[in-house]
Design a protein around this motif. Structure first.
Motif, mmCIF file in Angstrom:
data_model
loop_
_atom_site.group_PDB
_atom_site.id
_atom_site.type_symbol
_atom_site.label_atom_id
_atom_site.label_comp_id
_atom_site.label_asym_id
_atom_site.label_seq_id
_atom_site.Cartn_x
_atom_site.Cartn_y
_atom_site.Cartn_z
ATOM 1 N N LYS A 78 -2.950 -2.800 -12.143
ATOM 2 C CA LYS A 78 -4.156 -2.211 -11.483
ATOM 3 C C LYS A 78 -3.936 -2.229 -9.904
ATOM 4 C CE LYS A 78 -8.238 -3.568 -12.942
ATOM 5 N NZ LYS A 78 -9.694 -4.240 -12.832
ATOM 6 N N VAL A 79 -3.805 -1.258 -9.289
ATOM 7 C CA VAL A 79 -3.407 -1.364 -7.980
ATOM 8 C C VAL A 79 -4.387 -0.729 -7.049
ATOM 9 C CG1 VAL A 79 -1.854 -0.512 -6.137
ATOM 10 C CG2 VAL A 79 -0.961 -0.854 -8.399
ATOM 11 N N LEU A 80 -5.084 -1.591 -6.003
ATOM 12 C CA LEU A 80 -5.834 -1.076 -4.847
ATOM 13 C C LEU A 80 -5.183 -0.603 -3.677
ATOM 14 C CD1 LEU A 80 -8.892 -0.497 -4.247
ATOM 15 C CD2 LEU A 80 -8.921 -3.053 -3.143
ATOM 16 N N GLU A 81 -5.571 0.724 -3.308
ATOM 17 C CA GLU A 81 -5.059 1.072 -2.179
ATOM 18 C C GLU A 81 -6.185 1.169 -1.028
ATOM 19 O OE1 GLU A 81 -2.482 4.969 -0.318
ATOM 20 O OE2 GLU A 81 -3.836 5.261 -1.541
ATOM 21 N N THR A 147 -2.757 0.562 4.069
ATOM 22 C CA THR A 147 -1.983 1.642 4.646
ATOM 23 C C THR A 147 -2.374 1.795 6.014
ATOM 24 O OG1 THR A 147 -2.991 3.437 3.792
ATOM 25 C CG2 THR A 147 -1.514 2.562 2.448
ATOM 26 N N ALA A 148 -3.095 0.868 6.726
ATOM 27 C CA ALA A 148 -3.244 1.013 8.147
ATOM 28 C C ALA A 148 -3.208 -0.317 8.544
ATOM 29 C CB ALA A 148 -4.735 1.521 8.101
ATOM 30 N N GLY A 149 -2.976 -0.274 10.011
ATOM 31 C CA GLY A 149 -2.683 -1.730 10.670
ATOM 32 C C GLY A 149 -4.072 -2.413 10.810
ATOM 33 N N SER A 150 -3.972 -3.646 10.360
ATOM 34 C CA SER A 150 -5.210 -4.767 10.746
ATOM 35 C C SER A 150 -4.996 -5.877 11.521
ATOM 36 C CB SER A 150 -5.526 -5.050 9.113
ATOM 37 O OG SER A 150 -6.710 -6.097 9.144
ATOM 38 N N PRO A 151 -5.894 -6.464 12.151
ATOM 39 C CA PRO A 151 -5.817 -7.693 13.051
ATOM 40 C C PRO A 151 -5.654 -8.578 12.315
ATOM 41 C CG PRO A 151 -8.258 -6.855 13.038
ATOM 42 C CD PRO A 151 -7.242 -5.811 12.233
ATOM 43 N N ARG A 152 -6.076 -8.788 11.097
ATOM 44 C CA ARG A 152 -5.787 -9.839 9.750
ATOM 45 C C ARG A 152 -6.042 -9.707 8.710
ATOM 46 N NH1 ARG A 152 -11.553 -11.277 9.497
ATOM 47 N NH2 ARG A 152 -12.533 -10.004 10.764
ATOM 48 N N PHE A 200 1.238 1.464 12.426
ATOM 49 C CA PHE A 200 0.163 2.059 11.598
ATOM 50 C C PHE A 200 -1.057 2.608 12.381
ATOM 51 C CE2 PHE A 200 3.051 0.116 8.632
ATOM 52 C CZ PHE A 200 2.782 0.739 7.450
ATOM 53 N N VAL A 201 -1.673 3.458 12.104
ATOM 54 C CA VAL A 201 -2.715 4.023 12.707
ATOM 55 C C VAL A 201 -3.790 2.635 12.223
ATOM 56 C CG1 VAL A 201 -2.719 6.470 12.322
ATOM 57 C CG2 VAL A 201 -3.808 5.155 10.425
#
Ligand code: SAM
Length: 212
Positions: A78-81, A147-152, A200-201
């Motif tokens: 089970k994959v969450l994107e 699939t997007a860049g995160s601060p943490r 990434f965005v």
């Protein structure tokens, strides 16, 4: 129409270190051009990120390959994107036999992806909303891919990951990120592996960057 270019791209990805058999098979099957706007469709099989409108992108095939390989997807997982975007990544996961749940914050992008999945007969559970808070209703997830860049790493995503599950997430500033591969060892304990230098965005949301 693009079959030859597709096979060439997959061969190149293999040379660059993508060796997961199920992933290579999915890359050969999924028609990337179906996820790309007509204006840039001729570039579908270049190993580059391409614009999908609304200031967003479909990620570079090599990056998608590295992230998906690091996720170690098994049939039935089970994959969450987080960040449906064009839907290409979700389509690959579906072809690899995963049950895919995908969240997109931008309504028009979400809507386009929904129509695309429908047209291509892909079974992807979609939600419009802020993916930084995950999808509690269907948790825990065996795998989570951001699939997007995160601060943490968002706390809710850590919580919603199953024990022994893996999460792949780009973490850094707005211009450059490290791909973090987290494996959940205990309830609040993770083993972390870093793969450096990706771009990434931004992930925008409650536990991501603030919207300007
Ligand atoms: N996986 C996509 C594909 O295969 O085309 C690539 C996605 S693109 C690099 C990143 C996406 O993340 C964008 O569509 C953006 O709108 C979305 N996004 C950014 N912040 C988000 C959030 N908090 N929740 C859900 N989606 C988000």
């Amino acid at each position: 129409m693009y079959k030859l270019q597709r096979l060439e791209l997959v061969e190149n990805l293999e040379k660059k270190g993508i060796t997961d058999i199920a992933l290579l098979k999915a890359l050969k099957e999924v028609q990337r051009e179906k996820f790309i706007p007509s204006g840039v469709r001729q570039h579908s099989y270049k190993d580059i990120a391409l614009p999908i409108g609304y200031g967003q992108t479909i990620s570079q095939p090599y990056t998608i390959g590295i992230m998906t390989q690091a996720l170690d997807v098994k049939e039935g997982n089970k994959v969450l994107e987080i960040g449906t975007g064009s839907g290409y990544q979700a389509a690959l996961l579906e072809k690899m036999g995963a049950k895919v749940y995908s969240i997109e914050r931008h309504f028009d992008i979400y809507n386009d992806a929904l129509n695309r999945f429908d047209k291509l007969g892909l079974r992807v559970h979609c939600k419009h909303g802020d993916g930084t808070i995950g999808w509690e209703e269907y948790a825990p997830f065996d795998k989570i891919i951001v699939t997007a860049g995160s601060p943490r790493v968002p706390d809710q995503l850590k919580k919603q990951l199953a024990l022994s599950g893996k999460m792949v997430i780009p973490v850094g500033d707005k211009f450059s990120q490290t791909l973090q591969v987290l494996t959940k060892i205990k309830d609040d304990e993770f083993e972390i592996e870093d793969i450096p230098e990706f771009a990434f965005v931004p992930l925008i949301g409650r536990e991501g960057w603030k919207d300007q």
